[in-house]
Each structure stands twice: as structure tokens, then as C-alpha cells.
Design a protein around this motif. Structure first.
Motif, PDB file in Angstrom:
ATOM      1  N   GLY A   1       0.805  -1.211   0.000  1.00 17.16           N
ATOM      2  CA  GLY A   1       0.000   0.000   0.000  1.00 17.16           C
ATOM      3  C   GLY A   1       0.836   1.258   0.000  1.00 17.16           C
ATOM      4  O   GLY A   1       1.948   1.284   0.536  1.00 17.16           O
ATOM      5  N   VAL A   2       0.311   2.298  -0.623  1.00 19.52           N
ATOM      6  CA  VAL A   2       0.940   3.610  -0.600  1.00 19.52           C
ATOM      7  C   VAL A   2      -0.169   4.659  -0.609  1.00 19.52           C
ATOM      8  O   VAL A   2      -1.159   4.534  -1.339  1.00 19.52           O
ATOM      9  N   VAL A   3      -0.038   5.670   0.244  1.00 17.14           N
ATOM     10  CA  VAL A   3      -1.014   6.756   0.326  1.00 17.14           C
ATOM     11  C   VAL A   3      -0.459   7.963  -0.413  1.00 17.14           C
ATOM     12  O   VAL A   3       0.666   8.404  -0.152  1.00 17.14           O
ATOM     13  N   ILE A   4      -1.257   8.490  -1.345  1.00 19.77           N
ATOM     14  CA  ILE A   4      -0.840   9.629  -2.162  1.00 19.77           C
ATOM     15  C   ILE A   4      -1.803  10.785  -1.906  1.00 19.77           C
ATOM     16  O   ILE A   4      -3.021  10.611  -1.953  1.00 19.77           O
ATOM     17  N   GLY A   5      -1.270  11.958  -1.640  1.00 20.21           N
ATOM     18  CA  GLY A   5      -2.097  13.120  -1.364  1.00 20.21           C
ATOM     19  C   GLY A   5      -2.656  13.751  -2.627  1.00 20.21           C
ATOM     20  O   GLY A   5      -1.914  14.363  -3.402  1.00 20.21           O
ATOM     21  N   LEU A   6      -3.962  13.589  -2.844  1.00 21.22           N
ATOM     22  CA  LEU A   6      -4.636  14.298  -3.932  1.00 21.22           C
ATOM     23  C   LEU A   6      -5.136  15.650  -3.429  1.00 21.22           C
ATOM     24  O   LEU A   6      -4.886  16.680  -4.040  1.00 21.22           O
ATOM     25  N   GLU A   7      -5.862  15.631  -2.346  1.00 15.75           N
ATOM     26  CA  GLU A   7      -6.485  16.791  -1.692  1.00 15.75           C
ATOM     27  C   GLU A   7      -7.655  17.319  -2.510  1.00 15.75           C
ATOM     28  O   GLU A   7      -8.762  17.396  -2.035  1.00 15.75           O
ATOM     29  N   THR A   8      -7.422  17.729  -3.750  1.00 16.48           N
ATOM     30  CA  THR A   8      -8.493  18.224  -4.603  1.00 16.48           C
ATOM     31  C   THR A   8      -8.137  17.979  -6.067  1.00 16.48           C
ATOM     32  O   THR A   8      -6.960  17.978  -6.430  1.00 16.48           O
ATOM     33  N   ALA A   9      -9.168  17.748  -6.880  1.00 15.35           N
ATOM     34  CA  ALA A   9      -8.947  17.602  -8.320  1.00 15.35           C
ATOM     35  C   ALA A   9      -9.282  18.893  -9.062  1.00 15.35           C
ATOM     36  O   ALA A   9      -9.239  18.930 -10.290  1.00 15.35           O
ATOM     37  N   SER A  10      -9.599  19.946  -8.303  1.00 12.94           N
ATOM     38  CA  SER A  10      -9.866  21.247  -8.912  1.00 12.94           C
ATOM     39  C   SER A  10      -8.547  21.965  -9.169  1.00 12.94           C
ATOM     40  O   SER A  10      -7.792  22.249  -8.228  1.00 12.94           O
ATOM     41  N   GLU A  11      -8.278  22.254 -10.432  1.00 11.15           N
ATOM     42  CA  GLU A  11      -7.033  22.942 -10.775  1.00 11.15           C
ATOM     43  C   GLU A  11      -6.946  24.297 -10.079  1.00 11.15           C
ATOM     44  O   GLU A  11      -5.870  24.691  -9.600  1.00 11.15           O
ATOM     45  N   LYS A  12      -8.065  24.987  -9.987  1.00 10.05           N
ATOM     46  CA  LYS A  12      -8.085  26.315  -9.355  1.00 10.05           C
ATOM     47  C   LYS A  12      -7.671  26.240  -7.879  1.00 10.05           C
ATOM     48  O   LYS A  12      -6.837  27.023  -7.415  1.00 10.05           O
ATOM     49  N   ILE A  13      -8.217  25.271  -7.153  1.00 16.39           N
ATOM     50  CA  ILE A  13      -7.926  25.151  -5.722  1.00 16.39           C
ATOM     51  C   ILE A  13      -6.551  24.544  -5.499  1.00 16.39           C
ATOM     52  O   ILE A  13      -5.807  24.962  -4.606  1.00 16.39           O
ATOM     53  N   PHE A  14      -6.194  23.570  -6.323  1.00 19.74           N
ATOM     54  CA  PHE A  14      -4.901  22.899  -6.173  1.00 19.74           C
ATOM     55  C   PHE A  14      -3.751  23.903  -6.224  1.00 19.74           C
ATOM     56  O   PHE A  14      -2.771  23.795  -5.478  1.00 19.74           O
ATOM     57  N   GLY A  15      -3.881  24.885  -7.081  1.00 15.09           N
ATOM     58  CA  GLY A  15      -2.815  25.872  -7.231  1.00 15.09           C
ATOM     59  C   GLY A  15      -2.693  26.831  -6.070  1.00 15.09           C
ATOM     60  O   GLY A  15      -1.739  27.609  -6.000  1.00 15.09           O
ATOM     61  N   LYS A  16      -3.653  26.778  -5.128  1.00 20.91           N
ATOM     62  CA  LYS A  16      -3.651  27.728  -4.013  1.00 20.91           C
ATOM     63  C   LYS A  16      -3.296  27.096  -2.673  1.00 20.91           C
ATOM     64  O   LYS A  16      -3.276  27.792  -1.659  1.00 20.91           O
ATOM     65  N   ILE A  17      -3.051  25.783  -2.647  1.00 18.69           N
ATOM     66  CA  ILE A  17      -2.847  25.122  -1.343  1.00 18.69           C
ATOM     67  C   ILE A  17      -1.396  24.755  -1.078  1.00 18.69           C
ATOM     68  O   ILE A  17      -1.096  24.113  -0.066  1.00 18.69           O
TER      69      ILE A  17
END
Length: 685
Positions: free
Chosen positions: A290-306
Motif C-alpha cells: 500500500g501507498v497513500v498519495i495526497g490528492l487533496e483536490t482535483a480542482s485545478e483552481k484550488i490545487f494551485g492555491k494550497i
């Protein structure tokens, strides 16, 4: 040597996982602290108690069996309330001990809460090295990274980043601080640090520099563990902030794991931009499951701000990369998980839909860890909250803080339910209500029969709070009957996993408990109307009213009717739906084999058992069984008791795991139940 000098220091970690108090447990940071102190010649141990009955028993155990000059509590965002309660009551019990606080929340406690928790020191950085200086009795003012108490005054020393490696700290397993058999619960480190700058992360402040164990040291630690623990079903979780931070090093670790063929199952956390097919191939070859990968959000707009990546223009590439890595990991037999954060700064309803659609499109529904963005001290989201489109508020118990969400979160809740959010929690709360009102034990209470799991109370005054705190199980429930709850139309989370609604009565009780140093594990508000019990657990957001039908046995006629039903089941192994719909049998424990320990606190602080016999008051509870007095309709017949016991247990189990409204007694005759309490519809009229 006086009895207080048996240990130089006792380490204490009170573990809270998803709101459940799992006990005083081993903890990796504590393991490193102990390992370093042992190398320095200090006498140290970690307090372990995984079978706690009550908080009072914990305090008594610490006082009686772990005598020392210093108790060192590891406090994170989740266990402050219970740790503060223990510390203050420990000080009241014998005030001559010193208490030191370490962990992620130590700096915030030092700055803002040392007037409320009776600790003597808070260590804000390099806990092992700093604690060693305290034990060496160096002048407090000369020790860096410290808050300390001198009389009524609180002082702070200079901040200093100390240069050390993980090898310098030592090895938690080889030093004896953590037993090898705990590897599945605790895990191990190969490195700390991450180059990401996520706005919601509160650990970056401690892990600015990338610190590592050498490859040789890692293998020596695993060699030691594998000498005692072997088998392909043993999970070894690398708890690094980012396991594949350095590609060359990741290759070296994996190649050594493969060469040694330990036969562990490995897990880790990583980032999509630090994984490629070659690394995944190597991880699969050495048995990463197993491996856990951080997606957090698939929104390009929000992803660029976090702050997840350095260049926000690459957001969409990173999001697409996660899907590719996820798919390839599945292909190679690795079970990848993605973490999804909802309620991120600047997020709107449309952004959530983008994330949910992404999870469905890439077949991630069964492999997603759902989180609600929560601002913890030390994160940018907390420390610079004014820069983000978010609102935080203190809790009645001061830590953690509550992150509030916009109105769209209510709509999102139903969509999250579809991918499994809260499914098990809803069942758990139903089981709790059934167990509390029936008195029939359906859980693991058997191992702790001396604790009180359920306390019913109409009025929570100071005396009642102290009684509850003294006797309640560490994961017990206080049931408060109330006509109407007062809600504020605001959703929030304080633990990243549970969505809650502002509830006036809950906050009032928890505030008073905090002020009085009383422990309150869970509160269930309930109201009975037309034979149905409606319930609200803690401040949890439950959009649909949850109701369970109650059935009271008040007379001989009621008893005979119940016995006839039970006898029919005993002879046919079938229960009619129409009989099931009569409800959960209250106080069914009178016929049960495994009974729940529960009592009621009256208006004048009298304590009653389930038969309404007085067994004490707020000053003390008689050591007397809840079930020693016969009920009015109780028939002392061992054969009938066995028949009834089986029947009422089945009814209680059904209401705990199934929805009675899913069945129609017009077309369903009955349900067959096997030995494992699996229910099966067997016929129609």
C-alpha cells in the motif's frame, strides 16, 4: 534512593484515534526520546496501558506504579483535552512531580494554555536533546526551545534550530523503548521532512530540514525487528512525511529490502511527483502492499492555491499524474489510496464536484481517505488565517480548533455518504443506543466489566460531572434526555474526519467539564416520543433524524407475549418481521447473558441502577452489581432465560446493523438467523 527516583522520566502518550481513546500506547517520537535518553545514561520508560477502565484508574496506576521525578506527556492536536485532565488531576493527587509537555501542540500550549494545564515545561523543538538538558539540571534559562514555570510566572527561552540526524537520536526498537511486536501499530521512520508547503500542514515547522537514518541503520533496525517478528501478514508502515523524498535513497532502501527478503508487507505515504514506474516496480518487488498519495483536490483552481506544488501552473499535470500512478500501482499489485480534503480554502461547490467526479472516473471510490480541512496550530491556515477564505473558532476544550465550512457542505454530505463516508459510524451509534437502552452487551465490554459504559443523567451539574469523570469508561457514553437541542447553522470539523454542527448544549457541557478538569468521552442527547427514541451523538452532523423503536415489558402479559415469540424462534429459527418491528426491548439485560454496566444519576445526585434501586450518590458508588435486584416481571426460570436471552440478543443485533424500514411485513414472513448473526429473508406470503 527515594521511591520518586525509580525513573528519571516516564513518557506518556494518550492515544485518540477518530474520537476513540485507545489507551496509553507506544508512540514513535516517544521511542526516539527514550532511545536518546538511554544513550545518555538516563533511566526512562514509557507508560503503557491498553486496557484502561477509567481515567481515574489511569491516574491511580501512574501514581502507584510509575514513580519518578518527571512525567513527560506527548500532546498532539487530538489528545490535549484528555492529557490536560490527567495532568491536572495528577498534580492534585501528588503535586511534587514535574510535568513536561512535548509534541506538535507543545508550542501552542506554552504560548496560550500554560495557565490552564499545570505543566512545568513545554519543549518546542528537539524534544529528546532538550529533555536531556533538563534532566542534567542545567539552568532553565540556558536551555533553548523551552517554556517553563517559576512560581506563578511563565518564561520562555530563545528558539534555536539544533543540527542532528535520526541516527543521533538512536533506534526505538533496538533500544528497547518499543517492543518488536508493536511494529504493526507504531511503524518506523527512515526520514522526516517534505519539500511541500501545504497550507493545511502543521508538521512542516518541525521538519524544515530533511533528516534521515542511514541505509545501514534502517536495515539494522529492521533486522532486529525481523529476528522476533516474521511473516507475510505482518505490516510495517514507514511513517515518513514522504517516503520517496529522495529518489536515489528510495531506490537504495527498496533494493536492500528486496535483498534481505524480510517478508513484511510495507506501507508508506508519498507524492505523485516523486513516484515513477521504476520505483513502483521496485516497491512491488519488495512487497509494498500500500501507498497513500495526497490528492487533496482535483480542482485545478484550488490545487494551485494550497501549496502542494511549487509552480501552480503544473497543477493539472500533477492531478493527472496521480491517476496514472494510481492505475499503475493497482496493476503491480500495490493497493494505493488517495487522500481527498474537502472544505479547502477558496473552495466552492463546483470544486467539490470536480473532485468527486475525478474519484469516480478513476475508480478511486473504494480507495479514498476522506478528510475535512482542519486548521491546526503551526499550519499556514491557522497562523495566517487572514490570508485564506476560511474561518476558525476555538472549542470549549481549547484544542483542537474548529474549521467552519460554507453552506454547500450540507449538500456534499450526501454525496460523500455514497462513497462510504460515515457508513460504519452510523452503525456504531445505532449499536450504542441499542446497547444502552436494552442493557444487552453487543461490544467488547467483556474485557472490562468493572467500568461503567453508560450513565443516564437529566441534569449535569458539578457533582454529576465529577461522578461521571470518576466512573465512566474511557470510551463510555453520557446519555442526556432533552426536549430540544439548539443548533447554529454552521458545519465544522476539528479532527479532519468528523463533520459537526454547532450545538449549544454540547458546547456548554464540554466547557464546564474542561473548567472542572472532568473527563467526558461522549455525549448522546436523546428524546423519546411515541415509543421511538431520537438521538444526537455529540455534535456530529446527522442530516436525517435517527430513530429506533423501543419496546417496554411492563406486565406479566407483556412478558408472556415476548416469551411466546422467543419460543417460536427457538423451535423454527425464524423471527417474524411484525415481531421485530415491535422494537428493541428496554432493560432486556434481565434475561441477557452479557450485561452492560450502566446507571442513572437523579435530580438530587442519587445514583440508581437499571432497576431504579439506589446504589449510591455523587460522593460514592456502592460496589454492587447493577443486576442484583430482581425486576418486577422477572421470572427466575433458567430454561426460559436461555430462550429469551438468545431472542433478545438477535433483536438487538438486528436493530444495530439493519434498517427495519427496509422490510415490509405485508410480503415478508420472517428472517432466518445463523450462529454468526447473519440475517436472511426466507419467504413471502
Amino acid at each position: 534512593m527515594s521511591v520518586w527516583e525509580m525513573y528519571d522520566v516516564v513518557l506518556v502518550y494518550l492515544n485518540i484515534v477518530n474520537g476513540k481513546f485507545t489507551g496509553a500506547e507506544y508512540q514513535l517520537d516517544c521511542g526516539y526520546i527514550g532511545s536518546y535518553l538511554i544513550k545518555s545514561g538516563k533511566s526512562v520508560c514509557q507508560y503503557i496501558n491498553k486496557n484502561l477502565s477509567s481515567l481515574q484508574s489511569l491516574i491511580t496506576d501512574l501514581k502507584s506504579n510509575y514513580k519518578c521525578n518527571i512525567y513527560c506527556f506527548y500532546i498532539n492536536e487530538y489528545n490535549y483535552f484528555v492529557s490536560k485532565t490527567v495532568i491536572n488531576n495528577l498534580k492534585k493527587a501528588f503535586g511534587i512531580c514535574n510535568v513536561i509537555i512535548v509534541g506538535p501542540s507543545a508550542e501552542y500550549i506554552g504560548n496560550y494554555l500554560l495557565n490552564e494545564v499545570e505543566a512545568d515545561y513545554c519543549i518546542t523543538h528537539a524534544a529528546a536533546i532538550t529533555l536531556d538538558c533538563i534532566l542534567d539540571k542545567k539552568k532553565k534559562e540556558s536551555i533553548s526551545n523551552l517554556f517553563y514555570r517559576d512560581g506563578k510566572e511563565i518564561y520562555t527561552t530563545k528558539k534555536e534550530v539544533l543540527d542532528y540526524t535520526l541516527d543521533n537520536l538512536g533506534f526505538p526498537y533496538q533500544s528497547g523503548m518499543i517492543p518488536p511486536e508493536e511494529i504493526q501499530n507504531v511503524g518506523m521512520l527512515t526520514s522526516v521532512g517534505c519539500y511541500g508547503n501545504c497550507t493545511f500542514c502543521s508538521y512542516k515547522k518541525d521538519n524544515k530540514a530533511f533528516k534521515v537514518h542511514t541505509i545501514e541503520a534502517i536495515m539494522e533496525e529492521i533486522d532486529y525487528i525481523s529476528h522476533y517478528i516474521r511473516g507475510k501478514n505482518v505490516r510495517l508502515n514507514f511513517v515518513d512525511d514522504c517516503f520517496s523524498m529522495n529518489s536515489e535513497r528510495t531506490y537504495a532502501v527498496c533494493k536492500n529490502l528486496k535483498r534481505r527478503n524480510y517478508i513484511f508487507r510495507y506501507w508508506c505515504c508519498s507524492r505523485a511527483d516523486l513516484l515513477n514506474e521504476d520505483i513502483i516496480d521496485l516497491m512491488a518487488d519488495c512487497n509494498f502492499s500500500g501507498v497513500v498519495i495526497g490528492l487533496e483536490t482535483a480542482s485545478e483552481k484550488i490545487f494551485g492555491k494550497i501549496g502542494k506544488i511549487e509552480n501552480s501552473k503544473n497543477s493539472i499535470k500533477y492531478i493527472e499524474r496521480i491517476a496514472d500512478i494510481f492505475k499503475y500501482g493497482k496493476k503491480r499489485g500495490i493497493n494505493p489510496y488517495v487522500s481527498a480534503n474537502f472544505g479547502l480554502p477558496f473552495e466552492e461547490y463546483e470544486d467539490v464536484q470536480t473532485t468527486l467526479q475525478y474519484l469516480v472516473k478513476n475508480n478511486m471510490r473504494d480507495n479514498v481517505s476522506i478528510c475535512f480541512t482542519t486548521a491546526f496550530p503551526g499550519s499556514q491556515l491557522f497562523d495566517k488565517n487572514y490570508l485564506f477564505d476560511s474561518k476558525i473558532e476555538t472549542t470549549p476544550y481549547k484544542l483542537p480548533f474548529r474549521s467552519q465550512y460554507k453552506g454547500y457542505m450540507k449538500s456534499v454530505y450526501y454525496q460523500l455518504e455514497e462513497i462510504g463516508y460515515q457508513k460504519h459510524n452510523v452503525q456504531m451509534w445505532k449499536r450504542v443506543i441499542v446497547e444502552a437502552f436494552s442493557g444487552v452487551c453487543l461490544s467488547d465490554l467483556k474485557k472490562n466489566k468493572n467500568c461503567v459504559k453508560y450513565i443516564f443523567v437529566n441534569k449535569l451539574n458539578k457533582a454529576a460531572l465529577n461522578t461521571i469523570s470518576r466512573y465512566i469508561s474511557v470510551n463510555g457514553y453520557i446519555l442526556v434526555e432533552i426536549d430540544k437541542l439548539e443548533f447554529k447553522n454552521v458545519l465544522y470539523s476539528e479532527d479532519r474526519k468528523t463533520l459537526c454542527m454547532m450545538t449549544k448544549q454540547y458546547d456548554s457541557i464540554m466547557h464546564e467539564a474542561y473548567e472542572e478538569d472532568c473527563y467526558i468521552p461522549n455525549i448522546i442527547f436523546y428524546h423519546i416520543s411515541n415509543g421511538n427514541i431520537y438521538f444526537q451523538p455529540n455534535a456530529n452532523y446527522i442530516p436525517k433524524k435517527r430513530a429506533i423503536k423501543l419496546r417496554e415489558i411492563k406486565s406479566i402479559h407483556d412478558y408472556e407475549e415476548l416469551y411466546d415469540e422467543a419460543l417460536r424462534y427457538a423451535t423454527t429459527q425464524v423471527i417474524l418481521i411484525s415481531n421485530l418491528k415491535k422494537g428493541v426491548i428496554t432493560n432486556a439485560c434481565r434475561w441477557g447473558q452479557e450485561k452492560c454496566n450502566r446507571f442513572w444519576i437523579g435530580e438530587q445526585n442519587e445514583i440508581f441502577n437499571c432497576c431504579h434501586f439506589k446504589v449510591g450518590n455523587a460522593d460514592g458508588l456502592k460496589q454492587k452489581s447493577n443486576h442484583s435486584d430482581k425486576c418486577v416481571v422477572y421470572q427466575n426460570n433458567s430454561n426460559s432465560d436461555m430462550i429469551l436471552s438468545k431472542y433478545i440478543t438477535i433483536i438487538s443485533c438486528f436493530y444495530s446493523y439493519y434498517e427495519i424500514t427496509d422490510y415490509d411485513d405485508n410480503d415478508i414472513v420472517g428472517i432466518n438467523v445463523d450462529e454468526n448473526m447473519n440475517f436472511r429473508v426466507i419467504g413471502k406470503e
